[in-house]
Design an enzyme around this catalytic site. Structure first.
Site, PDB file in Angstrom:
ATOM      1  N   LYS A 132       0.855  -1.185   0.000  1.00 42.76           N
ATOM      2  CA  LYS A 132       0.000   0.000   0.000  1.00 42.76           C
ATOM      3  C   LYS A 132       0.892   1.237   0.000  1.00 42.76           C
ATOM      4  O   LYS A 132       1.479   1.594   1.019  1.00 42.76           O
ATOM      5  CB  LYS A 132      -0.905   0.068   1.224  1.00 42.76           C
ATOM      6  CG  LYS A 132      -1.940   1.219   1.113  1.00 42.76           C
ATOM      7  CD  LYS A 132      -2.405   1.745   2.451  1.00 42.76           C
ATOM      8  CE  LYS A 132      -1.675   2.974   2.892  1.00 42.76           C
ATOM      9  NZ  LYS A 132      -1.848   4.185   2.060  1.00 42.76           N
ATOM     10  N   GLU A 161       9.629   1.931  10.842  1.00 47.17           N
ATOM     11  CA  GLU A 161      10.585   3.032  10.646  1.00 47.17           C
ATOM     12  C   GLU A 161       9.775   4.307  10.775  1.00 47.17           C
ATOM     13  O   GLU A 161       8.957   4.628   9.919  1.00 47.17           O
ATOM     14  CB  GLU A 161      11.272   2.915   9.286  1.00 47.17           C
ATOM     15  CG  GLU A 161      12.545   3.749   9.183  1.00 47.17           C
ATOM     16  CD  GLU A 161      12.292   5.124   8.607  1.00 47.17           C
ATOM     17  OE1 GLU A 161      12.218   6.079   9.421  1.00 47.17           O
ATOM     18  OE2 GLU A 161      12.162   5.257   7.384  1.00 47.17           O
ATOM     19  N   CYS A 189      12.850  11.926   7.226  1.00 47.97           N
ATOM     20  CA  CYS A 189      12.809  11.485   8.619  1.00 47.97           C
ATOM     21  C   CYS A 189      14.171  11.599   9.294  1.00 47.97           C
ATOM     22  O   CYS A 189      14.258  11.772  10.508  1.00 47.97           O
ATOM     23  CB  CYS A 189      12.279  10.056   8.711  1.00 47.97           C
ATOM     24  SG  CYS A 189      13.165   8.873   7.678  1.00 47.97           S
ATOM     25  N   GLU A 212       8.820  16.644  15.533  1.00 48.29           N
ATOM     26  CA  GLU A 212       9.213  16.456  14.137  1.00 48.29           C
ATOM     27  C   GLU A 212       8.326  17.353  13.274  1.00 48.29           C
ATOM     28  O   GLU A 212       7.144  17.081  13.081  1.00 48.29           O
ATOM     29  CB  GLU A 212       9.059  14.996  13.718  1.00 48.29           C
ATOM     30  CG  GLU A 212       9.561  14.748  12.309  1.00 48.29           C
ATOM     31  CD  GLU A 212       9.464  13.300  11.890  1.00 48.29           C
ATOM     32  OE1 GLU A 212      10.393  12.807  11.225  1.00 48.29           O
ATOM     33  OE2 GLU A 212       8.456  12.648  12.224  1.00 48.29           O
TER      34      GLU A 212
END
Length: 464
Positions: A169, A244, A278, A372
């Site tokens: 996906k 992750e 990231c 973040e």
């Protein structure tokens, strides 16, 4: 390219519901395509096809699987130009970066897995026990929008090399490049059911994959909040999970470092892919003896980043992926109380742009330094000595990446103390065959190289 279809069991097929999702160009705000909005029923069909393919694929010698991945690499390499252009359109990555990173990196990773599988390691013996590594089973791969082919290939190539069929996906924001991969897989002749594509939303398709009783492992890349939900869904049936997740990486510039290079490379790292990375070094930690000069250098460097059309060779900073992401990043900037030294540059009125922004004198415990942001926003923080630098770097719920600049031996000593999955010393290059993954809330497990393939294997001891 059958963008109006799913790829299940080696064929392009319609979605069960017949609904579609729009794909937007974030630089122009125009709808450029539609893809099927997959459903839980579609996921079940794809998992059934993968399960039917599992035994034969698992029994296929690894060297033969490696040869098949080599054919896939050849077919995908022929589409490198299309990959870069597609990512430029659906994500807004500037063309130069799209060619080198968005197209080049996944091809390198795929080639690495083809070579790794083509030359499998000998089985290990411990005393009278034979140690074997066997495929974990059907894998559900759920991937993000920021590196839409690399993150797919890092999972798919490793799983296929290990002997696991995959139900993929891709992100609903950047699904088009995944169709290029499936076109290449179809051309390469991958056996039916070995690789299946079900685009759709996270709450519909992602949740169905994570909770499906016949998915033996879920490999997810994305936000920590969504990773937590995926982990809970898989835990109900004790399925293996690889995650992750987010990052808030620190770039430590020690006394004695080559300051100009450290700052310019650090800014470039923080702003790569418009900050939608990231591993981005979004916290620049600078020794007090260099601090004022570093702030000036970082501000000047950021002001030199031109935003605009991703297909203009002069553009260094493209848009953010969506209006929602742009507004989220702007919210962080507007709420910040630190000293803003860059970020007033004009950006195009059309498109989801944020000016390259630098804050100085950032409190290590503030929102800017802890959350973040996932946009072109850099925080600069002073420190007095190596111990304080390490304390600030480790003052995060994340631990994905980082950098250290200075004398190599001293930098290595600092890198060893950082609670993070990867550290680059003096700008050392990313290694696509080294293990990649995080500590703490940055995830579970590793991707890339032999460590990445091991995530998709079970270890068995056979006593003889």
């Amino acid at each position: 390219m059958n963008r109006d279809s799913l790829y299940i069991g080696g064929r392009w097929v319609p979605s069960a519901a017949g609904r579609t999702l729009p794909v937007e160009n974030p630089a122009t705000e125009e709808i450029i395509a539609h893809v099927p909005a997959g459903t839980a029923e579609d996921v079940d069909r794809a998992v059934t096809a993968a399960r039917a393919a599992f035994d034969d694929w698992a029994r296929t010698p690894m060297a033969e699987r490696g040869a098949m991945l080599g054919k896939l690499h050849e077919a995908l390499s022929a589409r490198a130009g299309d990959i870069a252009r597609t990512v430029g359109l659906e994500l807004g990555t500037p063309l130069k970066v799209a060619k080198a990173v968005q197209a080049g990196l996944p091809l390198t990773v795929l080639r690495g897995y083809a070579d790794l599988a083509a030359n499998p390691a000998a089985e290990e013996s411990i005393g009278h026990s034979l140690i074997t590594h066997e495929p974990v089973g059907v894998v559900g791969a759920i991937t993000p929008w920021n590196y839409p082919l690399h993150q797919v290939v890092a999972k798919v190539a490793a799983a296929l090399a290990a002997g696991c069929p995959v139900v993929l996906k891709p992100s609903e924001l950047t699904p088009l490049v995944a169709y290029l991969l499936l076109d290449a897989a179809d051309e390469a002749g991958l056996p039916p059911g070995v690789l299946n594509l079900v685009p759709g939303t996270g709450p519909e398709v992602g949740a169905a994959i994570a909770a499906h009783p016949d998915v033996d492992m879920v490999s997810f890349t994305g936000s920590t909040a969504t990773g937590r939900a995926v982990s809970h869904a898989a835990a109900d049936r004790i399925a293996k999970v690889s995650l992750e997740l987010g990052g808030k990486s620190a770039n430590i510039i020690l006394a004695g470092a080559e300051l100009t290079k450290a700052v310019k490379v650090g800014v470039g790292n923080a702003f790569l892919n418009s900050g939608q990375t990231c591993t981005a070094w979004t916290r620049m930690l600078v020794h007090r003896s260099y601090y004022a000069e570093a702030v000036e250098l970082a501000a000047a460097t950021a002001e030199g980043y031109r935003t605009g059309d991703p297909f203009d060779e002069a553009t260094r900073l493209g848009p953010l992926v969506s209006a929602g992401q742009r507004d989220r990043v702007r919210g962080f900037v507007e709420r910040a109380t630190a000293r803003r030294v860059a970020g007033a540059a004009a950006v195009p009125e059309k498109g989801y742009f944020v000016a390259p922004t630098v804050f100085a004198d950032v409190d290590p415990g503030s929102e800017l330094a802890q959350e973040e942001i996932f946009g072109p926003v850099l925080s600069i923080i002073p420190f007095a000595d190596d111990d304080e630098a390490v304390r600030i770097a480790n003052n995060s719920r994340y631990g994905l990446a980082g950098g250290v600049w200075g004398d190599p031996d001293r930098a290595l000593a600092v890198a060893r103390r950082m609670r993070t999955g990867a550290v680059d010393i003096n700008g050392a290059a990313f290694n696509p065959v080294a293990p990649f993954g995080g500590y703490k809330q940055s995830g579970i497990g590793r991707e890339l190289g032999s460590y990445g393939m091991a995530e998709f294997q079970q270890t068995k001891a056979i006593q003889r």
